[in-house]
Design an enzyme around this catalytic site. Structure first.
Site, PDB file in Angstrom:
ATOM      1  N   HIS A 217      -1.416   9.872 -27.865  1.00  0.00           N
ATOM      2  CA  HIS A 217      -1.688   8.562 -27.242  1.00  0.00           C
ATOM      3  C   HIS A 217      -2.410   7.641 -28.222  1.00  0.00           C
ATOM      4  CE1 HIS A 217      -1.280  10.317 -22.888  1.00  0.00           C
ATOM      5  NE2 HIS A 217      -0.124  10.087 -23.465  1.00  0.00           N
TER       6      HIS A 217
ATOM      7  N   HIS B 246      -1.477  15.491 -26.651  1.00  0.00           N
ATOM      8  CA  HIS B 246      -1.396  14.117 -26.161  1.00  0.00           C
ATOM      9  C   HIS B 246      -2.627  13.265 -26.483  1.00  0.00           C
ATOM     10  CE1 HIS B 246       2.152  15.610 -24.207  1.00  0.00           C
ATOM     11  NE2 HIS B 246       2.385  14.470 -23.592  1.00  0.00           N
TER      12      HIS B 246
ATOM     13  N   LYS C 252       6.702  22.723 -15.137  1.00  0.00           N
ATOM     14  CA  LYS C 252       5.903  21.553 -14.728  1.00  0.00           C
ATOM     15  C   LYS C 252       5.542  21.673 -13.243  1.00  0.00           C
ATOM     16  CE  LYS C 252       4.573  17.020 -14.914  1.00  0.00           C
ATOM     17  NZ  LYS C 252       4.574  15.769 -15.598  1.00  0.00           N
TER      18      LYS C 252
ATOM     19  N   ARG D 256       0.817  -1.234   0.000  1.00  0.00           N
ATOM     20  CA  ARG D 256       0.000   0.000   0.000  1.00  0.00           C
ATOM     21  C   ARG D 256       0.841   1.271   0.000  1.00  0.00           C
ATOM     22  NH1 ARG D 256      -3.144  -3.106   3.570  1.00  0.00           N
ATOM     23  NH2 ARG D 256      -4.826  -4.063   2.398  1.00  0.00           N
TER      24      ARG D 256
ATOM     25  N   ARG E   8      -3.860  21.290 -14.920  1.00  0.00           N
ATOM     26  CA  ARG E   8      -2.864  20.275 -15.260  1.00  0.00           C
ATOM     27  C   ARG E   8      -3.145  19.640 -16.628  1.00  0.00           C
ATOM     28  NH1 ARG E   8       0.318  15.851 -11.473  1.00  0.00           N
ATOM     29  NH2 ARG E   8       1.514  15.010 -13.201  1.00  0.00           N
TER      30      ARG E   8
ATOM     31  N   HIS F 162       7.499   8.283 -27.776  1.00  0.00           N
ATOM     32  CA  HIS F 162       6.468   9.129 -27.169  1.00  0.00           C
ATOM     33  C   HIS F 162       6.569  10.574 -27.678  1.00  0.00           C
ATOM     34  CE1 HIS F 162       3.623  10.644 -24.267  1.00  0.00           C
ATOM     35  NE2 HIS F 162       4.524  11.514 -23.835  1.00  0.00           N
TER      36      HIS F 162
ATOM     37  N   ASN G 194      -1.340  18.168 -21.299  1.00  0.00           N
ATOM     38  CA  ASN G 194      -1.722  17.144 -22.268  1.00  0.00           C
ATOM     39  C   ASN G 194      -1.876  17.694 -23.676  1.00  0.00           C
ATOM     40  OD1 ASN G 194      -2.280  14.283 -21.725  1.00  0.00           O
ATOM     41  ND2 ASN G 194      -3.129  15.164 -19.851  1.00  0.00           N
TER      42      ASN G 194
ATOM     43  N   GLU H 209      -5.182  16.988 -11.279  1.00  0.00           N
ATOM     44  CA  GLU H 209      -5.887  17.318 -12.531  1.00  0.00           C
ATOM     45  C   GLU H 209      -7.379  17.522 -12.290  1.00  0.00           C
ATOM     46  OE1 GLU H 209      -3.823  15.346 -15.764  1.00  0.00           O
ATOM     47  OE2 GLU H 209      -5.676  15.361 -16.920  1.00  0.00           O
TER      48      GLU H 209
ATOM     49  N   LYS I  36       2.563  11.302 -11.626  1.00  0.00           N
ATOM     50  CA  LYS I  36       1.695  10.422 -12.425  1.00  0.00           C
ATOM     51  C   LYS I  36       2.456   9.135 -12.687  1.00  0.00           C
ATOM     52  CE  LYS I  36      -1.479  13.377 -14.951  1.00  0.00           C
ATOM     53  NZ  LYS I  36      -1.921  13.853 -16.265  1.00  0.00           N
TER      54      LYS I  36
ATOM     55  N   GLU J  74       8.385  17.579 -25.704  1.00  0.00           N
ATOM     56  CA  GLU J  74       7.766  18.017 -24.440  1.00  0.00           C
ATOM     57  C   GLU J  74       8.269  19.419 -24.066  1.00  0.00           C
ATOM     58  OE1 GLU J  74       5.338  16.311 -23.233  1.00  0.00           O
ATOM     59  OE2 GLU J  74       5.713  14.159 -23.324  1.00  0.00           O
TER      60      GLU J  74
HETATM   61  P1  NAD Z   1      12.019   5.220 -22.203  1.00  0.00           P
HETATM   62  O1  NAD Z   1      11.942   5.156 -20.743  1.00  0.00           O
HETATM   63  O2  NAD Z   1      11.569   4.043 -22.982  1.00  0.00           O
HETATM   64  O3  NAD Z   1      13.511   5.580 -22.599  1.00  0.00           O
HETATM   65  C1  NAD Z   1      13.865   5.663 -23.944  1.00  0.00           C
HETATM   66  C2  NAD Z   1      15.042   4.715 -24.304  1.00  0.00           C
HETATM   67  O4  NAD Z   1      16.243   5.283 -23.825  1.00  0.00           O
HETATM   68  C3  NAD Z   1      14.933   3.338 -23.669  1.00  0.00           C
HETATM   69  O5  NAD Z   1      15.403   2.394 -24.597  1.00  0.00           O
HETATM   70  C4  NAD Z   1      15.888   3.428 -22.491  1.00  0.00           C
HETATM   71  O6  NAD Z   1      16.391   2.167 -22.167  1.00  0.00           O
HETATM   72  C5  NAD Z   1      16.973   4.324 -23.037  1.00  0.00           C
HETATM   73  N1  NAD Z   1      17.712   5.124 -22.071  1.00  0.00           N
HETATM   74  C6  NAD Z   1      17.256   5.730 -20.951  1.00  0.00           C
HETATM   75  N2  NAD Z   1      18.206   6.535 -20.444  1.00  0.00           N
HETATM   76  C7  NAD Z   1      19.296   6.408 -21.241  1.00  0.00           C
HETATM   77  C8  NAD Z   1      20.580   7.018 -21.251  1.00  0.00           C
HETATM   78  N3  NAD Z   1      20.919   7.966 -20.372  1.00  0.00           N
HETATM   79  N4  NAD Z   1      21.466   6.626 -22.199  1.00  0.00           N
HETATM   80  C9  NAD Z   1      21.120   5.703 -23.136  1.00  0.00           C
HETATM   81  N5  NAD Z   1      19.907   5.137 -23.209  1.00  0.00           N
HETATM   82  C10 NAD Z   1      18.996   5.500 -22.273  1.00  0.00           C
HETATM   83  O7  NAD Z   1      11.177   6.454 -22.781  1.00  0.00           O
HETATM   84  P2  NAD Z   1      11.058   7.991 -22.395  1.00  0.00           P
HETATM   85  O8  NAD Z   1      11.011   8.707 -23.661  1.00  0.00           O
HETATM   86  O9  NAD Z   1      12.039   8.381 -21.378  1.00  0.00           O
HETATM   87  O10 NAD Z   1       9.630   8.070 -21.691  1.00  0.00           O
HETATM   88  C11 NAD Z   1       8.456   7.758 -22.401  1.00  0.00           C
HETATM   89  C12 NAD Z   1       7.405   7.292 -21.420  1.00  0.00           C
HETATM   90  O11 NAD Z   1       7.184   8.306 -20.461  1.00  0.00           O
HETATM   91  C13 NAD Z   1       6.074   7.004 -22.078  1.00  0.00           C
HETATM   92  O12 NAD Z   1       5.557   5.816 -21.566  1.00  0.00           O
HETATM   93  C14 NAD Z   1       5.213   8.175 -21.655  1.00  0.00           C
HETATM   94  O13 NAD Z   1       3.846   7.838 -21.595  1.00  0.00           O
HETATM   95  C15 NAD Z   1       5.765   8.474 -20.300  1.00  0.00           C
HETATM   96  N6  NAD Z   1       5.524   9.838 -19.831  1.00  0.00           N
HETATM   97  C16 NAD Z   1       4.980   9.980 -18.599  1.00  0.00           C
HETATM   98  C17 NAD Z   1       4.767  11.236 -18.100  1.00  0.00           C
HETATM   99  C18 NAD Z   1       4.257  11.407 -16.696  1.00  0.00           C
HETATM  100  O14 NAD Z   1       3.876  12.503 -16.315  1.00  0.00           O
HETATM  101  N7  NAD Z   1       4.266  10.370 -15.887  1.00  0.00           N
HETATM  102  C19 NAD Z   1       5.082  12.361 -18.868  1.00  0.00           C
HETATM  103  C20 NAD Z   1       5.648  12.189 -20.131  1.00  0.00           C
HETATM  104  C21 NAD Z   1       5.868  10.908 -20.604  1.00  0.00           C
HETATM  105  N1  GLY Z   2       2.621  14.662 -18.490  1.00  0.00           N
HETATM  106  C1  GLY Z   2       1.320  15.096 -18.117  1.00  0.00           C
HETATM  107  C2  GLY Z   2       1.170  15.367 -16.674  1.00  0.00           C
HETATM  108  O1  GLY Z   2       2.086  15.170 -15.918  1.00  0.00           O
HETATM  109  O2  GLY Z   2       0.117  15.757 -16.249  1.00  0.00           O
END
Ligand code: NAD
Ligand code: GLY
Length: 387
Positions: free
Chosen positions: A273, A269, A247, A141, A262, A286, A266, A257, A163, A205
């Site tokens: 998505h 997005h 942010k 939890r 917030r 992404h 998006n 949100e 998130k 972003e």
């Molecule tokens: P990811 O985590 O898949 O990383 C991209 C690639 O880079 C992967 O292959 C990873 O292994 C590699 N990598 C990571 N760090 C590295 C480094 N320093 N050197 C070499 N390789 C490295 O993708 P991302 O683009 O970081 O994130 C995308 C995800 O984030 C999506 O799922 C998206 O929905 C989510 N997201 C969430 C929020 C939120 O608010 N929670 C906001 C934006 C995006």
């Molecule tokens: N990336 C969208 C949010 O954090 O709300």
């Protein structure tokens, strides 16, 4: 990228405080406000930060790409601070943001007999952060977790704001929780190992923040696009810090949100998505999907007479200069109704009616309801026609 060049210029360290309402009911084990540390070569300090937080045991979750590099640096820093560690690795890529990987981590946490005093560290990109945060939110939890973002997407966006979640075949991020980290350590030197396609993807972003909130930042990006594209260190430090500040500003005012503020994060997005889901997770990165999504949103806003074509053109020019896609062939063969069906699952929608965040100027967006489906499809088709 010339590493020596990168090393020569020190950049300042910044601490950005995320101040949250501590009276919100949650099972979060400690205070929910936290600090985002932004700097160059600061992973080494993480042991001291966790010690200040009285951490004695930690589990590092990372993926295959950073296991032997940045996760190792973090592991060594924790060991130097006499913190006992375990390390877990998941496969790299969006496909790992799944219930199957969450279940595997829950079982690993049980095997390691993790208790509520164990700190969880997510070292990696948005996939690692979202997945690990969700597992931390739900195991026993709720466990404390730290975000150690190593991609641009994660440093400017996903590591901040709490998130967390996983994807379902029906849609992105459909299962998840708001679960704030205890702290964020964004070390820009980790970005030097990031493949170019991933770095550029993160810039979508960054452009988003300029489009939704900060006209001056958008102008700065226009003036410095090539330096940013070439990963000039001071420019990288600036985009990470300014994005993290923007942010934070939003998250502090509308953590869950609820007020609609917030939702502005998006921008692009709803389209993005749907593109990621319809093309199969991982086909479009992404940020690439967000770039296309922002182009579709801007062209939709223009066809609804909410902005001039000039705004669309400036956004397009900036995205293109940064190396981001503004048109695509990946959507060819995907039915319009399938995309509309996915968009109808978007969490912003109310009563199944499509809701979009659309620009009204550079640096300003509005929530727009009840958009006619023909306009939405026409904005998507424009992306394919121009490819
Ligand atoms: P990811 O985590 O898949 O990383 C991209 C690639 O880079 C992967 O292959 C990873 O292994 C590699 N990598 C990571 N760090 C590295 C480094 N320093 N050197 C070499 N390789 C490295 O993708 P991302 O683009 O970081 O994130 C995308 C995800 O984030 C999506 O799922 C998206 O929905 C989510 N997201 C969430 C929020 C939120 O608010 N929670 C906001 C934006 C995006
Ligand atoms: N990336 C969208 C949010 O954090 O709300």
């Amino acid at each position: 990228m010339i590493l020596n060049e990168w090393r020569r210029h020190n950049v300042e360290r910044h601490k950005i405080n995320v101040r949250l309402d501590e009276s919100v009911a949650t099972t979060q084990p400690a205070a929910r406000s936290y600090t985002v540390h932004v700097g160059d070569t600061i992973l080494q300090d993480i042991g001291g930060l966790l010690k200040t937080d009285c951490v004695q045991r930690a589990v590092i979750v990372s993926d295959q790409s950073v296991n032997a590099t940045h996760a190792k640096t973090v592991a060594e820093a924790l060991q130097d601070a006499a913190i006992t560690i375990d390390q877990l690795t998941i496969p790299s890529g969006e496909a790992s943001k799944s219930l199957a990987e969450a279940e595997r981590l829950w079982n690993e946490f049980a095997r390691l007999k993790i208790d509520r005093k164990t700190a969880i560290l997510a070292v990696g990109g948005g996939v690692i952060g979202d997945l690990t945060g969700f597992v931390a939110a739900t195991f026993s939890r709720g466990l404390d977790f730290w975000q150690v973002p190593t991609t641009l997407v994660a440093q400017v966006d996903s590591a901040i704001g709490g998130k967390t979640g996983v994807n379902l075949p029906a849609g992105k991020n459909l299962v998840g929780a708001f679960w704030q980290p205890r702290g964020v350590v964004a070390d820009i030197s980790t970005l030097t190992t990031l493949p170019d396609r991933e770095y550029v993807s993160g810039l979508a972003e960054v452009v988003k923040y300029g489009m939704i909130l900060d006209t001056d930042f958008f102008h700065w990006l226009e003036d410095n696009a090539l330096r940013v594209r070439d990963r000039e260190k001071r420019s990288v430090a600036h985009i990470v810090r300014r994005s993290a500040e923007l942010k934070t500003l939003v998250v502090e005012r509308d953590e869950r949100e609820i007020t609609g503020l917030r939702a502005c994060l998006n921008y692009g997005h709803t389209f993005a998505h749907a593109f990621e889901t319809a093309t199969g997770y991982g086909t479009l990165l992404h940020g690439e999907a967000v770039s296309l999504g922002m182009m579709a949103a801007a062209s939709l806003a223009c066809s609804l007479n909410r902005i001039d074509q000039l705004v669309v053109d400036r956004q397009q020019k900036l995205l293109e200069t940064l190396g981001l896609p503004v048109s695509t062939t990946t959507l060819n063969g995907i039915e319009d109704n399938d995309l509309l069906g996915i968009m109808s699952q978007d969490k912003k929608n109310i009563g199944g009616k499509l809701r979009f965040i659309l620009p009204s100027a550079i640096g300003e967006v509005e929530t727009v309801d009840n958009v006619c489906h023909e306009f939405v499809i026409s904005a998507i088709n424009k992306l394919c026609r121009d490819a």
